[in-house]
Scaffold this motif. Sequence first.
Motif, short mmCIF file in Angstrom:
data_model
loop_
_atom_site.label_atom_id
_atom_site.label_comp_id
_atom_site.label_asym_id
_atom_site.label_seq_id
_atom_site.Cartn_x
_atom_site.Cartn_y
_atom_site.Cartn_z
N MET A 118 0.85 -1.19 0.00
CA MET A 118 0.00 0.00 0.00
C MET A 118 0.88 1.24 0.00
SD MET A 118 -2.98 1.10 2.70
CE MET A 118 -4.12 -0.12 2.10
N SER A 119 0.50 2.26 -0.76
CA SER A 119 1.30 3.46 -0.87
C SER A 119 1.26 4.27 0.43
CB SER A 119 0.80 4.32 -2.03
OG SER A 119 -0.56 4.67 -1.84
N LYS A 120 2.32 5.02 0.66
CA LYS A 120 2.46 5.80 1.89
C LYS A 120 1.80 7.17 1.73
CE LYS A 120 6.56 7.39 2.94
NZ LYS A 120 7.96 7.43 3.38
N THR A 121 1.25 7.68 2.84
CA THR A 121 0.68 9.01 2.89
C THR A 121 1.57 9.91 3.74
OG1 THR A 121 -1.58 8.18 2.64
CG2 THR A 121 -1.32 10.40 3.56
N SER A 122 1.97 11.04 3.20
CA SER A 122 2.72 12.03 3.96
C SER A 122 1.73 13.00 4.61
CB SER A 122 3.66 12.80 3.04
OG SER A 122 4.63 11.95 2.48
N ILE A 123 1.74 13.05 5.94
CA ILE A 123 0.85 13.93 6.69
C ILE A 123 1.66 15.15 7.12
CG2 ILE A 123 -0.63 14.15 8.72
CD1 ILE A 123 -0.97 11.08 8.63
N ILE A 124 1.33 16.29 6.56
CA ILE A 124 2.09 17.52 6.79
C ILE A 124 1.28 18.43 7.69
CG2 ILE A 124 3.07 19.56 5.65
CD1 ILE A 124 3.16 17.48 3.14
N ILE A 125 1.86 18.81 8.82
CA ILE A 125 1.14 19.60 9.83
C ILE A 125 1.89 20.90 10.09
CG2 ILE A 125 0.11 19.60 12.12
CD1 ILE A 125 0.37 16.54 12.14
N PRO A 126 1.38 22.03 9.59
CA PRO A 126 1.96 23.31 9.99
C PRO A 126 1.42 23.71 11.36
CG PRO A 126 0.17 23.67 8.44
CD PRO A 126 0.29 22.18 8.63
N VAL A 127 2.27 24.26 12.21
CA VAL A 127 1.81 24.60 13.56
C VAL A 127 2.52 25.86 14.04
CG1 VAL A 127 3.51 23.09 14.67
CG2 VAL A 127 1.41 23.70 15.90
N HIS A 128 1.79 26.69 14.77
CA HIS A 128 2.37 27.90 15.36
C HIS A 128 1.85 28.04 16.78
CE1 HIS A 128 3.88 31.96 15.86
NE2 HIS A 128 2.67 32.36 16.19
N MET A 129 2.73 27.91 17.76
CA MET A 129 2.40 28.15 19.17
C MET A 129 1.22 27.30 19.65
SD MET A 129 4.72 30.29 20.05
CE MET A 129 4.16 30.96 21.61
N GLY B 31 6.75 21.50 3.70
CA GLY B 31 6.45 20.11 4.04
C GLY B 31 6.24 19.24 2.82
N LEU B 32 5.57 19.78 1.80
CA LEU B 32 5.37 19.02 0.56
C LEU B 32 6.69 18.70 -0.11
CD1 LEU B 32 2.26 20.94 -0.85
CD2 LEU B 32 2.30 18.57 -0.03
N ARG B 33 7.62 19.64 -0.07
CA ARG B 33 8.93 19.40 -0.69
C ARG B 33 9.72 18.31 0.05
NH1 ARG B 33 8.33 25.09 -1.54
NH2 ARG B 33 8.41 25.54 -3.77
N LEU B 34 9.50 18.19 1.35
CA LEU B 34 10.21 17.19 2.15
C LEU B 34 9.53 15.81 2.12
CD1 LEU B 34 10.96 19.34 5.34
CD2 LEU B 34 12.58 18.66 3.55
N SER B 35 8.30 15.77 1.68
CA SER B 35 7.49 14.55 1.76
C SER B 35 7.99 13.49 0.78
CB SER B 35 6.03 14.87 1.47
OG SER B 35 5.86 15.30 0.13
N THR B 36 7.72 12.22 1.15
CA THR B 36 8.11 11.10 0.30
C THR B 36 6.93 10.23 -0.12
OG1 THR B 36 8.57 9.68 2.22
CG2 THR B 36 10.40 11.00 1.36
N GLY B 37 5.74 10.53 0.37
CA GLY B 37 4.57 9.71 0.08
C GLY B 37 3.97 9.98 -1.28
N GLU B 38 3.25 8.98 -1.79
CA GLU B 38 2.50 9.14 -3.03
C GLU B 38 1.24 9.97 -2.78
OE1 GLU B 38 -0.30 6.41 -5.89
OE2 GLU B 38 1.52 5.49 -5.10
N ASN B 39 0.69 9.83 -1.57
CA ASN B 39 -0.48 10.59 -1.16
C ASN B 39 -0.03 11.69 -0.21
OD1 ASN B 39 -2.22 8.54 -2.43
ND2 ASN B 39 -1.58 7.28 -0.70
N LEU B 40 -0.63 12.87 -0.33
CA LEU B 40 -0.22 14.04 0.44
C LEU B 40 -1.41 14.58 1.21
CD1 LEU B 40 1.78 15.65 -2.48
CD2 LEU B 40 2.73 14.31 -0.59
N SER C 67 -8.04 5.76 5.93
CA SER C 67 -8.45 4.73 4.95
C SER C 67 -9.73 5.15 4.24
CB SER C 67 -8.61 3.37 5.62
OG SER C 67 -9.56 3.42 6.66
N GLY C 68 -10.65 5.82 4.97
CA GLY C 68 -11.88 6.31 4.34
C GLY C 68 -11.60 7.39 3.30
N MET C 69 -10.67 8.29 3.63
CA MET C 69 -10.31 9.34 2.68
C MET C 69 -9.58 8.77 1.46
SD MET C 69 -9.19 12.43 5.27
CE MET C 69 -8.94 13.63 3.96
N LEU C 70 -8.68 7.81 1.70
CA LEU C 70 -7.96 7.19 0.59
C LEU C 70 -8.90 6.39 -0.31
CD1 LEU C 70 -4.70 6.06 2.40
CD2 LEU C 70 -4.88 7.77 0.56
N GLN C 71 -9.89 5.75 0.29
CA GLN C 71 -10.88 5.02 -0.51
C GLN C 71 -11.57 5.99 -1.47
OE1 GLN C 71 -14.01 3.21 1.78
NE2 GLN C 71 -15.12 2.53 -0.03
#
Length: 196
Positions: A1-12, A72-81, A96-100
């Motif tokens: 199964m392909s990997k999903t890169s979860i990118i989370i921007p956060v401030h304080m 984060g997108l530039r650093l990601s390695t997943g097929e799904n973002l 899994s529901g979102m990927l479906q």
Amino acid sequence: MSKTSIIIPVHMAKELLGKCIASIRNHTDIPYEIIVIDNGSNDGTDEYCRKERITFVSLPWKHAVSDACNLGLRLSTGENLLLLKHDVLASRNWLSGMLQGLNSQEDIGIVRPSLTPIQIHLNKHVADEDVLERCILFKRDLLNKIGFLQTPQLFADRVFHDYCSRASQAGYQLMIAGKVKLNPDSTIERVAAHTP
């Protein structure tokens, strides 16, 4: 199964980030990576990420959300973002529901979750704006075709909505699939759940 890169921007928001990441770890049993973009925080977010062995970049000052997400997108390695705000809590089968949904048709460009139980609806992207601005999932192919996020001229806080509009203009369908919750400790106003 392909990997999903979860990118989370956060401030304080170290505590909310901790709850978000704990929920992802508790409710995600398919391949993923987490990339945190610490957007100019001085609340110990970097120490938290080191302790939890989370890939992160600590920016020296606050940048536009689009810039943080693009890093984060530039650093990601997943097929799904997946771009995720720190005040979202993962629910059972959320990813899994979102990927479906994302893989259900060739022309699906972006999937966002709902606050309601697992469901799939096409082109219901104008409702639940608060949820739309907190989580979107797409394939790397879409990024390659329409490019990185841009900061909208009028409403800088509607970065994800702008990206969805660009995908739609490029001929892609938008979909609701999967379920998440907003963090009850968040300072944002809770969005009322409804059935589209």
